[in-house]
Design an enzyme around this catalytic site. Structure first.
Site, PDB file in Angstrom:
ATOM      1  N   SER A 168       0.819  -1.213   0.000  1.00 53.63           N
ATOM      2  CA  SER A 168       0.000   0.000   0.000  1.00 53.63           C
ATOM      3  C   SER A 168       0.860   1.274   0.000  1.00 53.63           C
ATOM      4  O   SER A 168       1.595   1.499  -0.952  1.00 53.63           O
ATOM      5  CB  SER A 168      -0.959  -0.057   1.199  1.00 53.63           C
ATOM      6  OG  SER A 168      -1.859   1.000   1.131  1.00 53.63           O
ATOM      7  N   HIS A 367      -8.165  -4.799   0.150  1.00 49.77           N
ATOM      8  CA  HIS A 367      -6.849  -4.185   0.370  1.00 49.77           C
ATOM      9  C   HIS A 367      -6.030  -4.917   1.437  1.00 49.77           C
ATOM     10  O   HIS A 367      -4.903  -5.325   1.177  1.00 49.77           O
ATOM     11  CB  HIS A 367      -7.067  -2.725   0.762  1.00 49.77           C
ATOM     12  CG  HIS A 367      -5.848  -1.867   0.602  1.00 49.77           C
ATOM     13  ND1 HIS A 367      -5.315  -1.550  -0.621  1.00 49.77           N
ATOM     14  CD2 HIS A 367      -5.046  -1.270   1.515  1.00 49.77           C
ATOM     15  CE1 HIS A 367      -4.250  -0.785  -0.455  1.00 49.77           C
ATOM     16  NE2 HIS A 367      -4.054  -0.611   0.841  1.00 49.77           N
TER      17      HIS A 367
END
Ligand SMILES: *[C@@H]1O[C@H](CO)[C@@H](O)[C@H](O)[C@H]1NC(C)=O
Length: 392
Positions: A168, A367
């Site tokens: 990320s 995610h």
């Protein structure tokens, strides 16, 4: 009388806290990064690294127990927003960091400026001088922190190149570095990107998209309230994680919904009892600028641009992603609310040397699954490790 009642109440609260700590379902609740490394059978070294702009970062090196001489190929692992290096080890036997050590890599865990163990500066005090200390976004993490850590690693290992793995924000900062200091591409043997975040033309999360519309107001308000640092590490998050999110707590569903509202909905791959393990070390502190820089891109034209300090009417300079020449492997998912597959595929076409683009086969992959899915080893790590070993 009143004081006796208060004492009894106090004792009851303490007893409850002790009881609930003992009652934690996952035995790693409450361990910090050093304790986790030791618990799973490894030793560590701490290496302070000073950046060109004076931040003192903590680089953690994981070593097989009892081993001295190294001469292993280095790899730097970089954590995501709001978190810290603990996230690379808190899945225990599933941890990518430990697997790489076992495969013969010299594993370094980076910690971005401002996070729990990198809250230091040669002249600034993070509390007294918060305005100056927290005057950064993820741009500075990419522009100063990564080069300082990479150069340090190459120096002490004698290697010419290092591998890099980011999750990320750990990928955003890499793309910022590789495009704004392109000479660093040559120092990277392979970059593995888990849930990459760069351009945000197709950003999915509706809540954050709405918040992004008020980016200017949010920043103004926070700074007016003298909040320059947000969500600094504290024991309170561990206690909340355990009291509200552990197995058997009636509020566990709320915790899950909150995570899904950020990352995307994937009921199957989230273990509720793991949430208190996460909150034992996260959140680990961010600057307001780290958040608002992302919000500016979401609310702007989706192009990855420098931070807009509001002083000019023009859009800030865009990062030239075509300057990224290091080999990059991309792992991404369809149900990731913070990284859209279209944006990742566009990034893959823009960079010079994308060596693998792997859209995850699990439709619900969100995610945080790229770090914490119950089956993260089968879903992500096995494939990534194969390539990492190929580039060894
Ligand atoms: C840093 O400080 C300058 C000067 O006050 C300001 O213009 C800028 O917006 C700040 N940047 C961040 C990321 O807070």
């Amino acid at each position: 009388m009143a004081s006796t009642t208060r004492t009894i109440l106090f004792v009851k609260i303490i007893a409850f806290c002790v009881w609930s700590t003992l009652a934690a379902t996952n035995e790693d609740v409450g361990l910090n990064v050093y304790e986790i490394i030791n618990k799973y059978g490894y030793d560590y070294e701490l290496h302070p690294v000073t950046t060109d702009d004076g931040y003192i970062l903590e680089l953690q090196r994981i070593i097989p127990r009892g081993e001295t001489g190294t001469n292993r190929p280095p790899v730097l692992l970089m954590h995501g927003l709001l978190s810290s290096s603990a996230d690379w080890v808190n899945t225990g036997t599933h941890s990518l960091a430990f697997k790489l050590v076992d495969l013969g890599f010299d594993v370094f865990l980076g910690n971005a400026r401002g996070t729990t163990s990198s809250r230091k500066h040669v002249t600034l005090d993070p509390d007294q001088d918060a305005v100056e200390f927290f005057n950064f976004t993820w741009h500075e993490i990419g522009y100063y922190d990564l080069p300082a850590m990479i150069d340090y690693i190459l120096e002490i290992t004698g290697a010419e190149q290092t591998q890099y793995v980011g999750f990320s924000q750990g990928t955003t900062v890499f793309f910022a570095m590789a495009s704004s200091r392109p000479e660093y591409n040559a120092k990277i043997k392979l970059m593995t990107a888990l849930a990459p975040v760069a351009e945000m033309h197709n950003f999915k999360n509706p809540i954050i998209k709405l918040a992004a519309k008020f980016e200017g107001v949010i920043e103004f308000a926070l700074k007016a309230w003298k909040m320059h640092e947000l969500l600094r590490y504290g024991k309170i998050f561990e206690v909340l994680g355990e009291e509200l999110c552990d197995d058997g707590k009636p509020t566990q569903e709320l915790c899950k919904i909150l995570l899904f509202a950020i990352a995307g909905y994937d009921r199957e791959q989230l273990d509720g009892a793991f949430i208190p393990v996460i909150t034992s070390n996260a959140p680990g502190g961010v600057s307001v600028g780290q958040l608002t820089h992302y919000l500016q891109i979401i609310n702007g034209d989706g192009v990855m641009r420098r931070y807009n300090d509001g002083k000019s009417a023009d859009l800030p300079e865009a990062y030239d992603l075509s300057l990224i020449s290091a080999p990059v492997a991309l792992y991404y998912g369809e149900n990731d609310w913070l990284s859209s597959e279209k944006d990742v595929e566009h990034l893959a076409d823009t960079m010079q040397n994308c060596v693998r683009r792997r859209l995850n086969s699990l439709k619900a992959m969100n995610h945080i699954d790229f770090q914490w899915a119950i089956d993260v080893v089968e879903l992500v790590f096995n494939d990534a490790i194969e390539l990492i070993v190929e580039y060894k």
